[in-house]
Design a protein around this motif. Structure first.
Motif, PDB file in Angstrom:
ATOM      1  N   ARG A 184      83.550   3.944  26.828  1.00  0.00           N
ATOM      2  CA  ARG A 184      83.966   3.620  25.465  1.00  0.00           C
ATOM      3  C   ARG A 184      84.949   4.694  25.006  1.00  0.00           C
ATOM      4  NH1 ARG A 184      81.799  -0.328  21.434  1.00  0.00           N
ATOM      5  NH2 ARG A 184      82.811   0.330  19.542  1.00  0.00           N
ATOM      6  N   MET A 185      86.087   4.283  24.447  1.00  0.00           N
ATOM      7  CA  MET A 185      87.079   5.237  23.943  1.00  0.00           C
ATOM      8  C   MET A 185      87.442   4.842  22.513  1.00  0.00           C
ATOM      9  SD  MET A 185      89.637   5.433  27.262  1.00  0.00           S
ATOM     10  CE  MET A 185      90.286   7.079  26.957  1.00  0.00           C
ATOM     11  N   SER A 186      87.887   5.826  21.743  1.00  0.00           N
ATOM     12  CA  SER A 186      88.315   5.504  20.375  1.00  0.00           C
ATOM     13  C   SER A 186      89.402   6.466  19.895  1.00  0.00           C
ATOM     14  CB  SER A 186      87.130   5.565  19.404  1.00  0.00           C
ATOM     15  OG  SER A 186      86.704   6.898  19.257  1.00  0.00           O
ATOM     16  N   VAL A 187      90.078   6.041  18.837  1.00  0.00           N
ATOM     17  CA  VAL A 187      90.965   6.913  18.054  1.00  0.00           C
ATOM     18  C   VAL A 187      90.541   6.786  16.606  1.00  0.00           C
ATOM     19  CG1 VAL A 187      93.355   7.642  17.636  1.00  0.00           C
ATOM     20  CG2 VAL A 187      92.899   5.925  19.368  1.00  0.00           C
ATOM     21  N   LEU A 188      90.549   7.898  15.884  1.00  0.00           N
ATOM     22  CA  LEU A 188      90.214   7.897  14.458  1.00  0.00           C
ATOM     23  C   LEU A 188      91.477   8.134  13.630  1.00  0.00           C
ATOM     24  CD1 LEU A 188      86.968  10.098  14.577  1.00  0.00           C
ATOM     25  CD2 LEU A 188      87.169   7.594  14.728  1.00  0.00           C
ATOM     26  N   ALA A 189      91.446   7.677  12.394  1.00  0.00           N
ATOM     27  CA  ALA A 189      92.637   7.762  11.540  1.00  0.00           C
ATOM     28  C   ALA A 189      93.199   9.182  11.414  1.00  0.00           C
ATOM     29  CB  ALA A 189      92.340   7.163  10.167  1.00  0.00           C
TER      30      ALA A 189
END
Ligand SMILES: CC(C)(COP(=O)(O)OP(=O)(O)OC[C@H]1O[C@@H](n2cnc3c(N)ncnc32)[C@H](O)[C@@H]1OP(=O)(O)O)[C@@H](O)C(=O)NCCC(=O)NCCS
Length: 199
Positions: A184-189
């Motif tokens: 699982r990967m993400s980018v935050l604002a």
């Protein structure tokens, strides 16, 4: 009251019903048209696309694809855009924001590119464009994805665009006699505001 129980800061409501054209140096992302159906049918039938996205070839018949791509522009809670290779002018794949959660201002991202478009930086740029749209136009707080452990090229493209690995779903896919992990990967604002897709 801890920081975690505070209400999320208010932000303009995201409008997923707007289907933009996003212009980069190598690719242009644009809404689907009727003529795209046979091209997408060929791309989805590519064995590598099937293997790496976890969907076996032959899953989609032309009638289903016609119904699917013919209704993408009517969707108010997701964004499906075709990826055009600006060098050749043709459609090479798709980039999608889906599973929108308005309360928590997040959504998922996925992308696929057919054999003619891979390995030339198109995927990285398409990722930056649509994820940039998610943060800069839709005011989302978080965009996330899954990538299978046997897909280092996709993981590298996502990392180049700012995604950070945050966890592993162990043995999420049964593939040719083996269990494969999903990362699982993400980018935050705030991360996006700092690097705009170039960490
Ligand atoms: C994943 C995908 C969108 C990436 O787009 P792309 O245009 O092929 O990728 P890019 O050329 O932008 O970037 C790929 C990067 O991975 C690197 N790479 C390629 N093969 C690699 C490998 N086996 N291991 C590690 N890195 C690899 C490339 O060198 C490049 O990095 P660099 O610019 O630092 O050299 C595209 O290949 C694709 O759609 N593949 C088939 C379907 C798929 O995998 N979808 C994603 C499911 S999660």
């Amino acid at each position: 009251m801890s920081d975690h129980s505070l209400p999320a800061p208010s932000a303009p409501a995201a409008d997923f019903s707007v289907k933009p054209v996003l212009l980069g140096e190598k690719v242009l992302l644009r809404p689907f048209t009727e003529e795209d159906v046979p091209v997408m049918a060929r791309i989805l039938d590519d064995p590598e696309v099937g293997r790496l996205t976890g969907s076996p070839p032959g899953l989609f018949d032309t009638d289903r694809l016609r119904a699917w791509y013919g209704t993408r522009n009517d969707q108010k809670d997701r964004l499906d855009l075709g990826i055009v290779d600006r060098a050749g002018g043709g459609l090479v794949g798709e980039a999608v924001l889906n599973e929108w959660d308005p309360h928590n201002r997040n959504c998922m991202f996925r992308i696929l590119i057919g054999p003619g478009g891979r390995g030339r930086g198109l995927g990285t740029e398409a990722t930056r464009l649509i994820v940039g749209h998610a943060f800069e136009q839709l005011a989302l707080h978080r965009v996330s994805l899954y990538v299978y452990a046997f897909n280092p090229r996709a993981r590298r493209a996502y990392e180049k665009a700012g995604f950070v690995a945050e966890g592993v779903e162990r043995q999420a896919l049964w593939h040719e006699g083996e269990w494969i992990d999903a990362v699982r990967m993400s980018v935050l604002a705030p991360e996006w505001a700092a690097h705009r897709g170039r960490p």
